[in-house]
Design a protein around this motif. Structure first.
Motif, PDB file in Angstrom:
ATOM      1  N   LYS A   6       0.809  -1.217   0.000  1.00  0.00           N
ATOM      2  CA  LYS A   6       0.000   0.000   0.000  1.00  0.00           C
ATOM      3  C   LYS A   6       0.838   1.260   0.000  1.00  0.00           C
ATOM      4  O   LYS A   6       0.350   2.325  -0.326  1.00  0.00           O
ATOM      5  N   TYR A  20      -3.302   9.073  -0.369  1.00  0.00           N
ATOM      6  CA  TYR A  20      -4.067   9.259   0.855  1.00  0.00           C
ATOM      7  C   TYR A  20      -3.159   9.292   2.078  1.00  0.00           C
ATOM      8  O   TYR A  20      -2.155   8.585   2.134  1.00  0.00           O
ATOM      9  N   ILE A  21      -3.525  10.121   3.050  1.00  0.00           N
ATOM     10  CA  ILE A  21      -2.782  10.192   4.321  1.00  0.00           C
ATOM     11  C   ILE A  21      -3.822  10.193   5.433  1.00  0.00           C
ATOM     12  O   ILE A  21      -4.789  10.956   5.359  1.00  0.00           O
ATOM     13  N   ASN A  22      -3.653   9.336   6.430  1.00  0.00           N
ATOM     14  CA  ASN A  22      -4.587   9.404   7.559  1.00  0.00           C
ATOM     15  C   ASN A  22      -3.852   9.850   8.826  1.00  0.00           C
ATOM     16  O   ASN A  22      -2.658  10.153   8.790  1.00  0.00           O
ATOM     17  N   SER A  23      -4.595   9.901   9.941  1.00  0.00           N
ATOM     18  CA  SER A  23      -3.994  10.455  11.165  1.00  0.00           C
ATOM     19  C   SER A  23      -2.810   9.615  11.652  1.00  0.00           C
ATOM     20  O   SER A  23      -1.854  10.162  12.202  1.00  0.00           O
ATOM     21  N   SER A  24      -2.862   8.288  11.418  1.00  0.00           N
ATOM     22  CA  SER A  24      -1.727   7.452  11.831  1.00  0.00           C
ATOM     23  C   SER A  24      -0.488   7.820  11.008  1.00  0.00           C
ATOM     24  O   SER A  24       0.629   7.878  11.537  1.00  0.00           O
ATOM     25  N   ILE A  50       0.066  10.745   9.573  1.00  0.00           N
ATOM     26  CA  ILE A  50       0.502  12.083   9.996  1.00  0.00           C
ATOM     27  C   ILE A  50       1.285  11.978  11.301  1.00  0.00           C
ATOM     28  O   ILE A  50       2.318  12.628  11.489  1.00  0.00           O
ATOM     29  N   ALA A  51       0.788  11.109  12.210  1.00  0.00           N
ATOM     30  CA  ALA A  51       1.476  10.933  13.499  1.00  0.00           C
ATOM     31  C   ALA A  51       2.900  10.405  13.290  1.00  0.00           C
ATOM     32  O   ALA A  51       3.836  10.838  13.963  1.00  0.00           O
ATOM     33  N   HIS A  88      -5.818  19.952   0.129  1.00  0.00           N
ATOM     34  CA  HIS A  88      -6.502  19.425   1.320  1.00  0.00           C
ATOM     35  C   HIS A  88      -5.498  19.038   2.403  1.00  0.00           C
ATOM     36  O   HIS A  88      -5.636  19.433   3.566  1.00  0.00           O
ATOM     37  N   PHE A  89      -4.475  18.277   2.023  1.00  0.00           N
ATOM     38  CA  PHE A  89      -3.503  17.838   3.016  1.00  0.00           C
ATOM     39  C   PHE A  89      -2.544  18.960   3.420  1.00  0.00           C
ATOM     40  O   PHE A  89      -2.021  18.946   4.536  1.00  0.00           O
ATOM     41  N   ASP A 136      -0.601   4.987  -0.075  1.00  0.00           N
ATOM     42  CA  ASP A 136      -1.274   5.545   1.099  1.00  0.00           C
ATOM     43  C   ASP A 136      -0.303   5.654   2.265  1.00  0.00           C
ATOM     44  O   ASP A 136       0.359   4.675   2.601  1.00  0.00           O
ATOM     45  N   PHE A 192       3.718  12.842  20.675  1.00  0.00           N
ATOM     46  CA  PHE A 192       4.080  12.006  19.524  1.00  0.00           C
ATOM     47  C   PHE A 192       5.481  11.431  19.702  1.00  0.00           C
ATOM     48  O   PHE A 192       5.749  10.307  19.324  1.00  0.00           O
ATOM     49  N   ASP A 212      -0.800   8.265  18.188  1.00  0.00           N
ATOM     50  CA  ASP A 212      -1.448   9.418  17.560  1.00  0.00           C
ATOM     51  C   ASP A 212      -1.916  10.464  18.568  1.00  0.00           C
ATOM     52  O   ASP A 212      -2.227  11.583  18.187  1.00  0.00           O
ATOM     53  N   LYS A 261      -3.601  21.911   4.060  1.00  0.00           N
ATOM     54  CA  LYS A 261      -4.356  22.540   5.147  1.00  0.00           C
ATOM     55  C   LYS A 261      -4.253  21.715   6.421  1.00  0.00           C
ATOM     56  O   LYS A 261      -4.087  22.250   7.515  1.00  0.00           O
ATOM     57  N   ILE A 262      -4.373  20.402   6.269  1.00  0.00           N
ATOM     58  CA  ILE A 262      -4.319  19.533   7.457  1.00  0.00           C
ATOM     59  C   ILE A 262      -2.937  19.613   8.110  1.00  0.00           C
ATOM     60  O   ILE A 262      -2.827  19.731   9.328  1.00  0.00           O
ATOM     61  N   ASP A 290     -13.225   8.285   6.956  1.00  0.00           N
ATOM     62  CA  ASP A 290     -12.118   7.325   6.975  1.00  0.00           C
ATOM     63  C   ASP A 290     -11.523   7.239   8.382  1.00  0.00           C
ATOM     64  O   ASP A 290     -11.279   6.156   8.909  1.00  0.00           O
ATOM     65  N   GLU A 291     -11.300   8.406   9.002  1.00  0.00           N
ATOM     66  CA  GLU A 291     -10.740   8.439  10.360  1.00  0.00           C
ATOM     67  C   GLU A 291     -11.673   7.746  11.353  1.00  0.00           C
ATOM     68  O   GLU A 291     -11.226   6.995  12.225  1.00  0.00           O
ATOM     69  N   LEU A 296      -4.995  12.485  17.752  1.00  0.00           N
ATOM     70  CA  LEU A 296      -4.962  13.227  16.488  1.00  0.00           C
ATOM     71  C   LEU A 296      -6.196  12.937  15.617  1.00  0.00           C
ATOM     72  O   LEU A 296      -6.754  13.839  15.011  1.00  0.00           O
ATOM     73  N   LEU A 314      -8.852  15.673  14.318  1.00  0.00           N
ATOM     74  CA  LEU A 314      -9.145  15.862  12.895  1.00  0.00           C
ATOM     75  C   LEU A 314     -10.654  15.831  12.645  1.00  0.00           C
ATOM     76  O   LEU A 314     -11.195  16.668  11.926  1.00  0.00           O
TER      77      LEU A 314
END
Lengths: 115, 153
Positions: free
Chosen positions: A4, A56-60, A62-63, A87-88, A23, B111, B117, A90-91, B56-57, B120, B124
């Protein structure tokens, strides 16, 4: 299971460019840390994260990135980022990641930004 | 395509209900479905990405925390409802309950120290949606409701 996320390292003189593809989730933990260890092991102090092929990027994910940039930043490694979608972008700003790794428009700009 | 993925979908009046196995492999399909519905109700691209990321989160949190990483052990039910003023998305799970407490901005130092996380995902969710509500039902399920306000046409 399909792969992935793919992480490759390119070197341009004293800068390492970490190209990510797919991802960026918890599955990116091992390959990203592995890439960083090899880069730092070679004495490189300038690192660019390329998100151009990241879908795609999720919170995990990003962490993991925050963990890497904050811990390596404390060891004198400088980071730049490019290729993020609006979008990312901004995040990343919202989370505060940009204070450790400024976001640039292109690889060329990121390279120039180290100067 | 979705039958192949064992994704169950039915329409109940103004609501659409999906049921998926609690596995991360299904998250990409959920993002795609949410994106299609959000686009059909006329949301701008920026809002659409926010909703897609939030759902998704929410599902990833269920798999990781409510189902404690036991992928595919239990289903996740997603309900979409469009009213004249809101897009309401509820994510129902049958796992461990959590206390959302006060959702604060994440502490970056956590972190480094905890390698996790540090809330986090929840931060979000709160930032990307207009409202979020979490309830735990004594009948054995939890429901996270995500609301996005729709602009008058």
């Amino acid at each position: 299971m399909d792969e992935k996320v793919k992480v490759d390292v390119r070197k341009l003189e004293d800068v390492a460019i970490i190209d990510m593809k797919g991802d960026v989730t918890s599955l990116a933990d091992v390959p990203l840390h592995g890439a960083m260890e090899s880069v730092v092991g070679e004495g490189i102090k300038k690192v660019i994260f390329n998100f151009t092929d990241v879908s795609y990027i999720n919170s995990s994910g990003i962490a993991i990135l925050i963990g890497i940039v904050t811990s390596y930043n404390a060891k004198g490694i400088n980071f730049k980022v490019y290729g993020l979608t609006p979008h990312f972008k901004k995040i990343f700003g919202m989370i505060g990641l940009t204070q450790y790794a400024p976001i640039l428009k292109s690889e060329e700009e990121a390279l120039k930004n180290f100067a | 395509m979705f039958q192949v993925l064992r994704l169950k979908m039915k329409q109940e009046g103004r609501r659409i209900v999906f049921s998926i196995p609690g596995e991360t492999d299904y998250l990409i399909q959920i993002r795609s479905l949410i994106s299609t519905v959000a686009s059909e109700v006329g949301l701008a691209e920026e809002e659409l990405y926010k909703i897609e990321t939030a759902v998704d989160e929410a599902c990833a949190n269920v798999i990781e925390h409510a189902y404690e990483g036991e992928e595919g052990s239990k289903p996740i039910q997603i309900c979409l409802e469009v009213t004249p003023s809101r897009l309401i998305i509820s994510v129902k799970d049958y796992g461990r309950t959590f206390n959302p407490g006060t959702i604060n901005p994440p502490d970056l130092s956590k972190f480094i120290k905890e390698k996790r996380d540090g809330g986090l995902g929840l931060f979000l969710l709160q930032s990307l949606m207009d409202e979020i509500n979490y309830t735990s039902d004594p009948r054995g399920y939890n429901e996270l409701t995500l609301i996005k306000y729709l602009k008058p046409q």
